[in-house]
Design a protein around this motif. Structure first.
Motif, PDB file in Angstrom:
ATOM      1  N   CYS A  78       0.818  -1.215   0.000  1.00 39.30           N
ATOM      2  CA  CYS A  78       0.000   0.000   0.000  1.00 39.30           C
ATOM      3  C   CYS A  78       0.854   1.268   0.000  1.00 39.30           C
ATOM      4  O   CYS A  78       0.546   2.229  -0.718  1.00 39.30           O
ATOM      5  CB  CYS A  78      -0.955   0.004   1.188  1.00 39.30           C
ATOM      6  N   ILE A  79       1.916   1.286   0.784  1.00 43.27           N
ATOM      7  CA  ILE A  79       2.770   2.469   0.843  1.00 43.27           C
ATOM      8  C   ILE A  79       3.366   2.765  -0.527  1.00 43.27           C
ATOM      9  O   ILE A  79       3.423   3.919  -0.953  1.00 43.27           O
ATOM     10  CB  ILE A  79       3.872   2.302   1.910  1.00 43.27           C
ATOM     11  N   SER A  80       3.791   1.723  -1.229  1.00 48.21           N
ATOM     12  CA  SER A  80       4.390   1.947  -2.543  1.00 48.21           C
ATOM     13  C   SER A  80       3.363   2.413  -3.568  1.00 48.21           C
ATOM     14  O   SER A  80       3.730   2.955  -4.605  1.00 48.21           O
ATOM     15  CB  SER A  80       5.103   0.684  -3.030  1.00 48.21           C
ATOM     16  N   ASN A  81       2.069   2.235  -3.285  1.00 51.39           N
ATOM     17  CA  ASN A  81       1.029   2.633  -4.233  1.00 51.39           C
ATOM     18  C   ASN A  81       0.327   3.946  -3.892  1.00 51.39           C
ATOM     19  O   ASN A  81      -0.079   4.669  -4.799  1.00 51.39           O
ATOM     20  CB  ASN A  81      -0.004   1.520  -4.374  1.00 51.39           C
ATOM     21  N   ILE A  82       0.141   4.245  -2.610  1.00 51.43           N
ATOM     22  CA  ILE A  82      -0.582   5.484  -2.256  1.00 51.43           C
ATOM     23  C   ILE A  82       0.245   6.444  -1.408  1.00 51.43           C
ATOM     24  O   ILE A  82      -0.200   7.539  -1.113  1.00 51.43           O
ATOM     25  CB  ILE A  82      -1.925   5.183  -1.551  1.00 51.43           C
ATOM     26  N   GLY A  83       1.440   6.043  -1.007  1.00 51.00           N
ATOM     27  CA  GLY A  83       2.296   6.922  -0.213  1.00 51.00           C
ATOM     28  C   GLY A  83       2.216   6.635   1.275  1.00 51.00           C
ATOM     29  O   GLY A  83       1.283   6.002   1.761  1.00 51.00           O
ATOM     30  N   MET A  84       3.212   7.137   1.971  1.00 50.33           N
ATOM     31  CA  MET A  84       3.381   6.869   3.398  1.00 50.33           C
ATOM     32  C   MET A  84       2.262   7.483   4.234  1.00 50.33           C
ATOM     33  O   MET A  84       1.673   6.817   5.084  1.00 50.33           O
ATOM     34  CB  MET A  84       4.743   7.430   3.831  1.00 50.33           C
ATOM     35  N   PHE A  85       1.974   8.754   4.009  1.00 46.80           N
ATOM     36  CA  PHE A  85       1.020   9.462   4.859  1.00 46.80           C
ATOM     37  C   PHE A  85      -0.391   8.893   4.716  1.00 46.80           C
ATOM     38  O   PHE A  85      -1.044   8.595   5.718  1.00 46.80           O
ATOM     39  CB  PHE A  85       1.052  10.959   4.540  1.00 46.80           C
ATOM     40  N   ALA A  86      -0.862   8.736   3.481  1.00 43.94           N
ATOM     41  CA  ALA A  86      -2.220   8.220   3.268  1.00 43.94           C
ATOM     42  C   ALA A  86      -2.349   6.800   3.811  1.00 43.94           C
ATOM     43  O   ALA A  86      -3.365   6.454   4.426  1.00 43.94           O
ATOM     44  CB  ALA A  86      -2.580   8.259   1.784  1.00 43.94           C
ATOM     45  N   ALA A  87      -1.324   5.973   3.616  1.00 44.09           N
ATOM     46  CA  ALA A  87      -1.381   4.596   4.122  1.00 44.09           C
ATOM     47  C   ALA A  87      -1.416   4.583   5.647  1.00 44.09           C
ATOM     48  O   ALA A  87      -2.211   3.859   6.249  1.00 44.09           O
ATOM     49  CB  ALA A  87      -0.180   3.800   3.611  1.00 44.09           C
ATOM     50  N   THR A  88      -0.587   5.394   6.278  1.00 45.38           N
ATOM     51  CA  THR A  88      -0.517   5.419   7.741  1.00 45.38           C
ATOM     52  C   THR A  88      -1.819   5.939   8.336  1.00 45.38           C
ATOM     53  O   THR A  88      -2.363   5.343   9.274  1.00 45.38           O
ATOM     54  CB  THR A  88       0.668   6.282   8.208  1.00 45.38           C
ATOM     55  N   VAL A  89      -2.326   7.011   7.800  1.00 48.39           N
ATOM     56  CA  VAL A  89      -3.562   7.589   8.329  1.00 48.39           C
ATOM     57  C   VAL A  89      -4.730   6.625   8.158  1.00 48.39           C
ATOM     58  O   VAL A  89      -5.561   6.466   9.064  1.00 48.39           O
ATOM     59  CB  VAL A  89      -3.843   8.952   7.649  1.00 48.39           C
ATOM     60  N   THR A  90      -4.791   5.954   7.018  1.00 52.47           N
ATOM     61  CA  THR A  90      -5.875   5.011   6.788  1.00 52.47           C
ATOM     62  C   THR A  90      -5.759   3.804   7.715  1.00 52.47           C
ATOM     63  O   THR A  90      -6.763   3.305   8.236  1.00 52.47           O
ATOM     64  CB  THR A  90      -5.890   4.575   5.311  1.00 52.47           C
ATOM     65  N   MET A  91      -4.530   3.338   7.958  1.00 52.80           N
ATOM     66  CA  MET A  91      -4.336   2.247   8.918  1.00 52.80           C
ATOM     67  C   MET A  91      -4.782   2.660  10.313  1.00 52.80           C
ATOM     68  O   MET A  91      -5.412   1.876  11.029  1.00 52.80           O
ATOM     69  CB  MET A  91      -2.853   1.842   8.989  1.00 52.80           C
ATOM     70  N   ILE A  92      -4.464   3.878  10.684  1.00 51.71           N
ATOM     71  CA  ILE A  92      -4.867   4.376  11.998  1.00 51.71           C
ATOM     72  C   ILE A  92      -6.395   4.406  12.100  1.00 51.71           C
ATOM     73  O   ILE A  92      -6.964   4.088  13.144  1.00 51.71           O
ATOM     74  CB  ILE A  92      -4.231   5.752  12.288  1.00 51.71           C
ATOM     75  N   ALA A  93      -7.064   4.733  10.997  1.00 50.20           N
ATOM     76  CA  ALA A  93      -8.530   4.709  10.999  1.00 50.20           C
ATOM     77  C   ALA A  93      -9.032   3.302  11.301  1.00 50.20           C
ATOM     78  O   ALA A  93      -9.973   3.127  12.079  1.00 50.20           O
ATOM     79  CB  ALA A  93      -9.062   5.175   9.649  1.00 50.20           C
ATOM     80  N   GLY A  94      -8.407   2.307  10.693  1.00 53.65           N
ATOM     81  CA  GLY A  94      -8.789   0.920  10.985  1.00 53.65           C
ATOM     82  C   GLY A  94      -8.552   0.565  12.441  1.00 53.65           C
ATOM     83  O   GLY A  94      -9.366  -0.131  13.066  1.00 53.65           O
ATOM     84  N   GLN A  95      -7.453   1.063  12.996  1.00 55.71           N
ATOM     85  CA  GLN A  95      -7.158   0.809  14.409  1.00 55.71           C
ATOM     86  C   GLN A  95      -8.196   1.483  15.301  1.00 55.71           C
ATOM     87  O   GLN A  95      -8.646   0.892  16.291  1.00 55.71           O
ATOM     88  CB  GLN A  95      -5.754   1.302  14.749  1.00 55.71           C
ATOM     89  N   PHE A  96      -8.584   2.704  14.961  1.00 49.89           N
ATOM     90  CA  PHE A  96      -9.631   3.384  15.726  1.00 49.89           C
ATOM     91  C   PHE A  96     -10.924   2.584  15.681  1.00 49.89           C
ATOM     92  O   PHE A  96     -11.582   2.391  16.701  1.00 49.89           O
ATOM     93  CB  PHE A  96      -9.914   4.790  15.176  1.00 49.89           C
ATOM     94  N   PHE A  97     -11.289   2.138  14.490  1.00 47.90           N
ATOM     95  CA  PHE A  97     -12.546   1.425  14.310  1.00 47.90           C
ATOM     96  C   PHE A  97     -12.595   0.161  15.164  1.00 47.90           C
ATOM     97  O   PHE A  97     -13.529  -0.039  15.937  1.00 47.90           O
ATOM     98  CB  PHE A  97     -12.743   1.089  12.827  1.00 47.90           C
ATOM     99  N   ILE A  98     -11.588  -0.692  15.056  1.00 50.32           N
ATOM    100  CA  ILE A  98     -11.623  -1.960  15.804  1.00 50.32           C
ATOM    101  C   ILE A  98     -11.461  -1.708  17.304  1.00 50.32           C
ATOM    102  O   ILE A  98     -12.092  -2.381  18.127  1.00 50.32           O
ATOM    103  CB  ILE A  98     -10.601  -2.989  15.269  1.00 50.32           C
ATOM    104  N   SER A  99     -10.654  -0.729  17.683  1.00 49.84           N
ATOM    105  CA  SER A  99     -10.486  -0.398  19.104  1.00 49.84           C
ATOM    106  C   SER A  99     -11.797   0.106  19.700  1.00 49.84           C
ATOM    107  O   SER A  99     -12.159  -0.241  20.822  1.00 49.84           O
ATOM    108  CB  SER A  99      -9.410   0.672  19.292  1.00 49.84           C
ATOM    109  N   PHE A 100     -12.496   0.928  18.938  1.00 53.07           N
ATOM    110  CA  PHE A 100     -13.796   1.451  19.364  1.00 53.07           C
ATOM    111  C   PHE A 100     -14.767   0.299  19.606  1.00 53.07           C
ATOM    112  O   PHE A 100     -15.454   0.252  20.631  1.00 53.07           O
ATOM    113  CB  PHE A 100     -14.321   2.403  18.281  1.00 53.07           C
ATOM    114  N   LEU A 101     -14.803  -0.654  18.671  1.00 50.11           N
ATOM    115  CA  LEU A 101     -15.702  -1.802  18.831  1.00 50.11           C
ATOM    116  C   LEU A 101     -15.313  -2.672  20.029  1.00 50.11           C
ATOM    117  O   LEU A 101     -16.176  -3.092  20.800  1.00 50.11           O
ATOM    118  CB  LEU A 101     -15.701  -2.649  17.557  1.00 50.11           C
ATOM    119  N   ILE A 102     -14.026  -2.941  20.177  1.00 54.35           N
ATOM    120  CA  ILE A 102     -13.568  -3.776  21.300  1.00 54.35           C
ATOM    121  C   ILE A 102     -13.926  -3.125  22.626  1.00 54.35           C
ATOM    122  O   ILE A 102     -14.460  -3.780  23.533  1.00 54.35           O
ATOM    123  CB  ILE A 102     -12.048  -4.057  21.204  1.00 54.35           C
TER     124      ILE A 102
END
Length: 149
Positions: free
Chosen positions: A92-116
């Protein structure tokens, strides 16, 4: 905020920095040697380091891993998730860049953490999700949409 909490948050910020640097380095490695070979290299290096730390620092009595697997094989799924994440993040980083990949991953972490937290999954105590936390999650999601557009 007490000193213990401050120390924990400091460690977590450092972990975020380390994770981002690791993802960057893994992506660069993948672009040099190939995605799957880089995953193999990363995990062999991690295995060697883990083995050294285990030998040097661990002095407790251990249960054999086979009996742990028989009791709850789900506990070993973290390794599968870890291996998949190394490959997917590098891609993903090689396709969309470091910042967009990191921020989007953090969104996934927020989502699952919120549910847990809100559902009390995996044996965790339920955490009350306040209005301010809900607003924060919506704001973060909106920010991510703005970043990736």
């Amino acid at each position: 905020m007490n000193k213990k909490s401050l120390n924990i948050f400091t460690v977590l910020i450092l972990m975020g920095i380390m994770t981002t640097l690791m993802n960057f380095l893994n992506s660069v490695l993948a672009s040099g040697v190939g995605l799957y070979y880089s995953g193999l290299i990363v995990h062999i290096v991690g295995l060697i380091l883990s083995f050294i730390l285990f030998i040097v620092l661990e002095n407790k009595e251990h249960k054999p891993w086979a009996s742990t697997f028989k009791k709850n094989p789900l506990l070993f799924s973290g390794g599968v998730i870890g291996a998949a994440s190394v490959l997917l993040v590098s891609y993903c980083i090689s396709n969309i860049g470091m910042f967009a990949a990191t921020v989007t991953m953090i969104a996934g972490q927020f989502f699952i953490s919120f549910l847990i937290d809100s559902k009390g999954w995996f044996g965790f105590d339920k955490v009350k999700i306040t209005l301010s936390k809900k607003i924060a999650v919506v704001s973060i999601c909106f920010g991510i949409i703005l970043i990736i557009m």
